[in-house]
Scaffold this motif. Structure first.
Motif, short mmCIF file in Angstrom:
data_model
loop_
_atom_site.label_atom_id
_atom_site.label_comp_id
_atom_site.label_asym_id
_atom_site.label_seq_id
_atom_site.Cartn_x
_atom_site.Cartn_y
_atom_site.Cartn_z
N VAL A 1 68.94 54.98 47.00
CA VAL A 1 68.54 54.70 48.33
C VAL A 1 67.19 55.29 48.36
CG1 VAL A 1 69.14 55.52 50.59
CG2 VAL A 1 70.97 54.97 48.79
N LYS A 2 66.92 56.26 48.13
CA LYS A 2 65.09 56.63 48.34
C LYS A 2 64.28 55.82 47.93
CE LYS A 2 62.19 60.70 47.70
NZ LYS A 2 62.10 62.07 47.29
N GLN A 3 64.54 55.00 46.66
CA GLN A 3 63.63 54.09 46.13
C GLN A 3 63.85 52.69 46.58
OE1 GLN A 3 64.95 54.12 42.01
NE2 GLN A 3 64.40 56.45 41.69
N GLY A 4 64.88 52.50 47.56
CA GLY A 4 64.95 51.21 48.16
C GLY A 4 65.92 50.26 47.57
N VAL A 5 66.39 50.69 46.25
CA VAL A 5 67.25 49.92 45.45
C VAL A 5 68.56 49.51 46.27
CG1 VAL A 5 68.67 49.66 43.54
CG2 VAL A 5 66.70 50.83 43.54
N PHE A 6 69.01 50.43 47.34
CA PHE A 6 70.07 50.24 48.18
C PHE A 6 69.46 50.49 49.52
CE2 PHE A 6 72.40 51.26 44.13
CZ PHE A 6 73.23 49.97 44.21
N ASP A 7 69.88 50.06 50.58
CA ASP A 7 69.53 50.47 52.05
C ASP A 7 70.60 51.56 52.66
OD1 ASP A 7 67.64 48.64 52.08
OD2 ASP A 7 69.13 47.14 52.38
N PHE A 8 71.78 51.63 52.13
CA PHE A 8 72.63 52.37 52.53
C PHE A 8 73.67 52.68 51.44
CE2 PHE A 8 76.90 53.80 54.39
CZ PHE A 8 76.62 54.37 55.35
N ALA A 9 74.02 54.04 51.57
CA ALA A 9 75.28 54.29 50.67
C ALA A 9 76.30 55.40 51.18
CB ALA A 9 74.56 55.26 49.50
N PHE B 1 73.23 42.01 41.35
CA PHE B 1 73.26 42.69 42.84
C PHE B 1 72.07 42.40 43.78
CE2 PHE B 1 73.73 46.20 45.98
CZ PHE B 1 74.83 45.77 46.62
N CYS B 2 70.98 42.72 42.88
CA CYS B 2 69.69 42.63 43.56
C CYS B 2 69.29 41.13 43.60
CB CYS B 2 68.57 43.36 42.67
SG CYS B 2 68.64 45.10 42.84
N LYS C 1 71.65 46.26 52.07
CA LYS C 1 72.53 46.06 50.89
C LYS C 1 72.95 47.63 50.65
CE LYS C 1 68.12 46.49 48.27
NZ LYS C 1 67.22 46.56 49.33
N ALA C 2 74.35 47.68 50.61
CA ALA C 2 75.16 48.87 50.62
C ALA C 2 75.62 49.09 49.39
CB ALA C 2 76.08 48.91 51.93
N VAL C 3 76.10 50.25 49.12
CA VAL C 3 76.97 50.56 47.81
C VAL C 3 77.77 51.64 48.37
CG1 VAL C 3 75.43 52.47 47.25
CG2 VAL C 3 76.95 51.44 45.68
N GLY C 4 79.18 51.29 48.06
CA GLY C 4 80.15 52.12 48.34
C GLY C 4 80.78 53.37 47.28
#
Length: 345
Positions: free
Chosen positions: A77-85, A6-7, A25-28
């Motif tokens: 999200v806090k770590q920046g792995v995802f931008d939105f969740a 994904f990354c 980059k978002a996670v649902g």
């Protein structure tokens, strides 16, 4: 491995669009539920690029494809792995019970009232997301009603006593214990096997998820007692949010507001559709489930309300503390005409 792929995908995407686009980059939530299929997915995969003329380029993947359980999403999200969740506030409640306050089990029975509750508590959650996760809260929206699905007939709330019932939130555990049953915390993907091997007798999940995952084949009895909504959130990493100029922020929030309204409207009708499909129809979605559905009696509702007042609320007060409780009383409590306090259970 999935997260790595994904990354890597987004690294390539970032290179392609870096000159003129902001990459999101978002996670649902769960890919097999309608909220992701009809709303979360299309929003980030299609709508955002369209309304921003590709000034924002995004793609979303459900947590189920990334082998995530939900509890870790806001840390990522806090770590920046995802931008939105997208996720459930109750899943991040172990870090602070304040996240539970808008969807405490059994307190809200009507979806219009639940929306009032969500809106009254939104500023509280917004501040909590900023402080705990460096995140901008953008939406709160509901999954369909959370009800109880069992292998054997439940003719009333008294029949739940002694049963092992799948839960996914602490407030649902409080309800289950309050009616004399045993909560079993388990991700939804484990529910079918747990029902089949006898490690649980019943499961709490939403009406539409019970239908779309064919739960009726394993648990042919439904007790139509609404014990929650599965309230969900959408939040963006604050550093990424601040990279957007003001016009883009306004556009994105306006589109998120439209999405929020769509999801509230649809959830208001999904219970009726799902319950018809689970039982004897008519069903516009496919085959009928022929499930036996039991309507709770007035006595059942009275017990539920007593458990809500005497068990669920007091336990949450102990978890959340006096300042959190005072805030709840000023917001949600005012909407529901309830006052949270510690009482003997």
């Amino acid at each position: 491995m999935v997260l790595l792929s994904f990354c890597l995908f987004f690294c390539q995407l970032s290179s392609a669009f870096a000159a003129e686009s902001v990459i999101i980059k978002a996670v649902g939530t769960w890919g097999y539920f309608t909220n992701y299929q009809k709303h979360e997915g299309p929003f980030w995969n299609e709508r955002v690029a369209q309304v921003t003329d590709k000034q924002i380029v995004s793609e979303i993947t459900p947590q189920t494809e990334l082998d995530l359980q939900g509890i870790e999403i806001m840390r990522l999200v806090k770590q920046g792995v995802f931008d939105f969740a997208f996720g459930l506030p109750g899943y991040v409640s172990p870090e602070s019970a304040i996240f539970e306050g808008a969807d405490l089990s059994s307190l809200t029975q009507d979806i219009d009232v639940q929306r009032q509750v969500s809106e009254s508590y939104f500023p509280t959650l917004s501040q909590a997301f900023k402080e705990k996760y460096n995140a901008q809260l953008m939406t709160l929206y509901p999954f369909p009603s959370q009800m109880i699905w069992c292998k054997s007939l439940v003719s009333g709330i008294h029949d739940l006593k002694g049963k092992r019932i799948r839960v996914y939130l602490e407030t649902l555990s409080d309800f289950v214990e309050g009616v004399g049953a045993t909560p079993v915390n388990a991700p939804y993907k484990e529910v079918p096997d747990a029902l089949l091997n006898g490690s649980i007798d019943c499961a709490i999940t939403g009406t539409m998820s019970a239908y779309t995952t064919q739960l009726y084949e394993i648990a042919p009895y439904g007790f139509k007692l609404r014990v929650g909504w599965g309230l969900a959130f959408g939040a963006m990493n604050m550093d990424k949010w601040n990279l957007l100029d003001k016009p883009l922020q306004t556009t994105l929030q306006n589109e998120m507001n439209k999405l929020t309204d769509e999801m509230w409207r649809e959830t208001a009708t999904e219970d009726e559709v799902a319950l018809a499909c689970l039982s004897t129809g008519p069903c516009s979605l496919g085959e009928i489930g022929n499930m036996t559905l039991v309507e709770p009696l007035a006595a059942d509702l009275a017990i539920r309300d007593k458990v809500a007042r005497d068990v669920i609320l007091p336990r949450w007060v102990k978890r959340c503390g006096p300042e959190c409780t005072a805030n709840w009383n000023r917001t949600v409590g005012k909407v529901l005409d309830l006052r949270a306090s510690i009482k003997p259970e």
